[in-house]
Design an enzyme around this catalytic site. Sequence first.
Site, PDB file in Angstrom:
ATOM      1  N   ASP A   1       1.055  -1.141   0.068  1.00  0.00           N
ATOM      2  CA  ASP A   1       0.018  -0.142  -0.083  1.00  0.00           C
ATOM      3  C   ASP A   1       0.965   1.086   0.015  1.00  0.00           C
ATOM      4  OD1 ASP A   1      -2.286   1.379  -0.062  1.00  0.00           O
ATOM      5  OD2 ASP A   1      -2.516   1.276   2.200  1.00  0.00           O
TER       6      ASP A   1
ATOM      7  N   ASP B   1      -9.309   0.312   1.848  1.00  0.00           N
ATOM      8  CA  ASP B   1      -7.991   0.004   3.046  1.00  0.00           C
ATOM      9  C   ASP B   1      -8.625   0.361   4.407  1.00  0.00           C
ATOM     10  OD1 ASP B   1      -5.727  -0.775   4.177  1.00  0.00           O
ATOM     11  OD2 ASP B   1      -4.936   1.199   3.762  1.00  0.00           O
TER      12      ASP B   1
ATOM     13  N   TYR C   1       2.041   2.163  15.398  1.00  0.00           N
ATOM     14  CA  TYR C   1       2.618   2.247  14.321  1.00  0.00           C
ATOM     15  C   TYR C   1       3.904   2.870  14.294  1.00  0.00           C
ATOM     16  CZ  TYR C   1       2.636   7.490  13.475  1.00  0.00           C
ATOM     17  OH  TYR C   1       3.204   8.725  13.412  1.00  0.00           O
TER      18      TYR C   1
ATOM     19  N   HIS D   1      -3.417  13.926   1.283  1.00  0.00           N
ATOM     20  CA  HIS D   1      -3.399  12.999   2.079  1.00  0.00           C
ATOM     21  C   HIS D   1      -2.625  12.640   3.144  1.00  0.00           C
ATOM     22  CE1 HIS D   1      -4.639   9.310   4.397  1.00  0.00           C
ATOM     23  NE2 HIS D   1      -3.554   8.642   3.853  1.00  0.00           N
TER      24      HIS D   1
ATOM     25  N   GLN E   1      -3.967   1.740  14.854  1.00  0.00           N
ATOM     26  CA  GLN E   1      -2.784   2.513  14.241  1.00  0.00           C
ATOM     27  C   GLN E   1      -2.064   3.215  15.042  1.00  0.00           C
ATOM     28  OE1 GLN E   1      -4.255   4.362  10.412  1.00  0.00           O
ATOM     29  NE2 GLN E   1      -2.036   4.737   9.725  1.00  0.00           N
TER      30      GLN E   1
ATOM     31  N   THR F   1      -9.106  -5.622   3.873  1.00  0.00           N
ATOM     32  CA  THR F   1      -8.841  -4.742   2.591  1.00  0.00           C
ATOM     33  C   THR F   1      -9.920  -5.396   1.671  1.00  0.00           C
ATOM     34  OG1 THR F   1      -6.572  -4.376   3.221  1.00  0.00           O
ATOM     35  CG2 THR F   1      -7.198  -3.671   1.114  1.00  0.00           C
TER      36      THR F   1
ATOM     37  N   GLU G   1     -10.273   4.000   3.537  1.00  0.00           N
ATOM     38  CA  GLU G   1      -9.322   4.719   2.699  1.00  0.00           C
ATOM     39  C   GLU G   1      -9.619   4.523   1.282  1.00  0.00           C
ATOM     40  OE1 GLU G   1      -5.179   4.308   3.806  1.00  0.00           O
ATOM     41  OE2 GLU G   1      -5.475   5.497   5.528  1.00  0.00           O
TER      42      GLU G   1
ATOM     43  N   LYS H   1      -4.756  -2.141  10.178  1.00  0.00           N
ATOM     44  CA  LYS H   1      -5.175  -2.133   8.723  1.00  0.00           C
ATOM     45  C   LYS H   1      -5.207  -3.632   8.443  1.00  0.00           C
ATOM     46  CE  LYS H   1      -3.705   2.047   7.428  1.00  0.00           C
ATOM     47  NZ  LYS H   1      -4.317   3.085   6.457  1.00  0.00           N
TER      48      LYS H   1
ATOM     49  N   GLU I   1      -9.035   3.856  -2.326  1.00  0.00           N
ATOM     50  CA  GLU I   1      -7.835   3.925  -3.067  1.00  0.00           C
ATOM     51  C   GLU I   1      -8.041   3.248  -4.484  1.00  0.00           C
ATOM     52  OE1 GLU I   1      -4.719   2.161  -0.928  1.00  0.00           O
ATOM     53  OE2 GLU I   1      -5.433   3.061   0.967  1.00  0.00           O
TER      54      GLU I   1
ATOM     55  N   ARG J   1      -8.161   3.820  13.328  1.00  0.00           N
ATOM     56  CA  ARG J   1      -7.448   4.736  13.577  1.00  0.00           C
ATOM     57  C   ARG J   1      -6.582   4.693  14.944  1.00  0.00           C
ATOM     58  NH1 ARG J   1      -5.872   5.765   8.552  1.00  0.00           N
ATOM     59  NH2 ARG J   1      -7.533   6.284   7.189  1.00  0.00           N
TER      60      ARG J   1
ATOM     61  N   GLU K   1      -9.758  12.450   7.715  1.00  0.00           N
ATOM     62  CA  GLU K   1      -9.290  13.688   6.982  1.00  0.00           C
ATOM     63  C   GLU K   1     -10.668  14.599   6.803  1.00  0.00           C
ATOM     64  OE1 GLU K   1      -6.886  13.576   3.553  1.00  0.00           O
ATOM     65  OE2 GLU K   1      -7.022  11.372   3.820  1.00  0.00           O
TER      66      GLU K   1
END
Lengths: 393, 393
Positions: free
Chosen positions: A106, A213, A224, A113, A220, A237, A179, A233, A181, A217, A338
């Site tokens: 990914d 995806d 991370y 972003h 993560q 997916t 997400e 994640k 994508e 949050r 976002e």
Amino acid sequence: MTTIDIPEGSLFGLDNLPYGVFSTPGTAPRVGVRVGDSVVDLAAALGDEVFAQPSLNAFMAQGYDRWVEVRSRLVSLVQGDVPAAAVFGVDEVRLHLPVEVADYVDFYASEHHASNLGRLFRPDAEPLMPNWKHLPVGYHGRSGTVVVSGTDIVRPCGQRKAPDEDAPTFGESRRLDIEAELGFIVGVGSPLGSGVSTADFTRHVFGAVLVNDWSARDIQAWEYVPLGPNLGKSFATSISPWVVPLLALEAARVPTPVQDPPVLPYLRENEPWGLDVDLSVTWNGQEVSRPPYREMYWSPAQMLAHMTVNGACSRTGDLYASGTISGPEKDQRGAFIELTWGGKEPVTVNGEERSFLLDGDEVSISATAPGAEGRIGFGEVRGRILPATEAKR
Amino acid sequence: MTTIDIPEGSLFGLDNLPYGVFSTPGTAPRVGVRVGDSVVDLAAALGDEVFAQPSLNAFMAQGYDRWVEVRSRLVSLVQGDVPAAAVFGVDEVRLHLPVEVADYVDFYASEHHASNLGRLFRPDAEPLMPNWKHLPVGYHGRSGTVVVSGTDIVRPCGQRKAPDEDAPTFGESRRLDIEAELGFIVGVGSPLGSGVSTADFTRHVFGAVLVNDWSARDIQAWEYVPLGPNLGKSFATSISPWVVPLLALEAARVPTPVQDPPVLPYLRENEPWGLDVDLSVTWNGQEVSRPPYREMYWSPAQMLAHMTVNGACSRTGDLYASGTISGPEKDQRGAFIELTWGGKEPVTVNGEERSFLLDGDEVSISATAPGAEGRIGFGEVRGRILPATEAKR
């Protein structure tokens, strides 16, 4: 024999012809192509065993010349008479994961972003890392949890620690996100110790799908550093069932945004592989965002060149995704973190104020692009959130 | 018929019996078991087609009870007469990748290693991240570049930027390194939306191998923020050809170091799965380090529980590695960047001062552990560095 009707304005005309894997009750999954609102069984229509497989991998591995040849045969086929037993209504079939996924990478190719996430995750630092404009940043995800559109998504559990908490707690994610994508599927791999140049992109990549995806949050944010996202994640997916061939995307090609500073030679492109794909994100049926793929800083040809420049091989079935697609406008952001600025600026969905996903929510991402004749469609990638299962924990 | 001689003190006695995939000239790869200096062809000796495959996956997928049954049959078999055509000398065969790797996850489970790397990569910050003692930090690596011991490693190229340089340059890695690790192979997967408890570890994990997670430190240092290592690792990961069954490691089990703060309930263990495995790293034939696996903070049962606690499925053939094994002493460090403190404290190898790998260098990692009778061996994972190929760049 029968003829296939293509409704006026269909997103699945002769200039699209995406491939997928379908089954009907009591039959085995096999390769089909979508035309209008029909699915043509390719093993039955063309009498070729390579299509009697439960994935596109064997066909994709046959290579570029074969992709061109089959596409050309399909255009003739569906304009004439097709054996009636080889044609199904798209509502009559079940769609499966179209490829056996080898490695999944990914990327993080949208400047908007990456800047937004930088501000949200690291408010005291520069939003873009120093490497971001020099290379397409990416990481490996979990191939085994790539699922086809329509698969329910169980809310993940995991460790979360809010900034004001002393220690992490275990429980279900409270900040479940999407997400939006675009994903690219490698048809022909490249050997270990070699690499794929940007010019060779079309000889290796077979086509594109939509990707959601799903991202927890809170999990993560805690996990991370320093090795990147993992459990936040890896639970799921989703990808769309129809693989749009690169051959159908010629009319959608546009330059990427100006890349400044200039990229290193191995990332230079002689031909543009930005793509003018318009996405639409709907949340419980209401459109909340329209991410524009044409804004992506890095092209898919650059991503593949980067991914293999160290000598890593690529394989038939490798999937690599663009990372969240976000444009400069607020209603072009492809992730809810976002869109709602970390949950602080909720959006109104069907009259309710919403920030992250609730159980029972359904998200669908769809997309269209210019085709050779009209517009072509990617179909959709859709998923519904089921409550967390605490069994065995 | 023939009998198999097991030399006195062999690391491959009846208490080991590791599985691998081998071939002889002109024959197809198939499953064998190592006994002393012999390899027994299991399809030929047991007449079972599950062993006539080019990987262990089909056998592993048959599950725990079957692993126990076959192991018991093998003990009887190799103590009696074996068909002569089913027995080969270990020097007569070629060894292949023993499993078809599904997903590959690399952990970071040594406190000494994580602290050392923290000091080297982030000299101005706390060496351990706040999450490190709460969860086994890990990330997904590239399955497609997992190779068997003996495969040559082409020096990777990529982007590097030294702290005193303004912009990155492209070229071959100047800081090529190793990571000595232990890897665990999932035999029986777990479904999506579920999870594997620490108590169920032995029902899912089939066995262990040695891993060399080759690492280009200059590429890694530039690329790894914020999504973790990618090109700095993805060019190659070598594993040993013999999979030592967990069933052979009972006598090697030890408690992990005290875990303080206490871990969350899903990471608690009723039975210890630390392992008293002694590794040895040789550089051009000279031993330079002896990493002790017993020092690892997180156990492999905890790693699997963590990896699936979010509902991610696991699959037959999943490989997860421990991360670099480093003990508290300097000569117990499992990566050259630690052993030479970022290259500033070279070690002497065959009379030469050395820090990172040069073209032509060969590294071998071997290991032994207590078995039911004597010590058992993992064999070795070995690789030689070839010069970078600049073709197509």
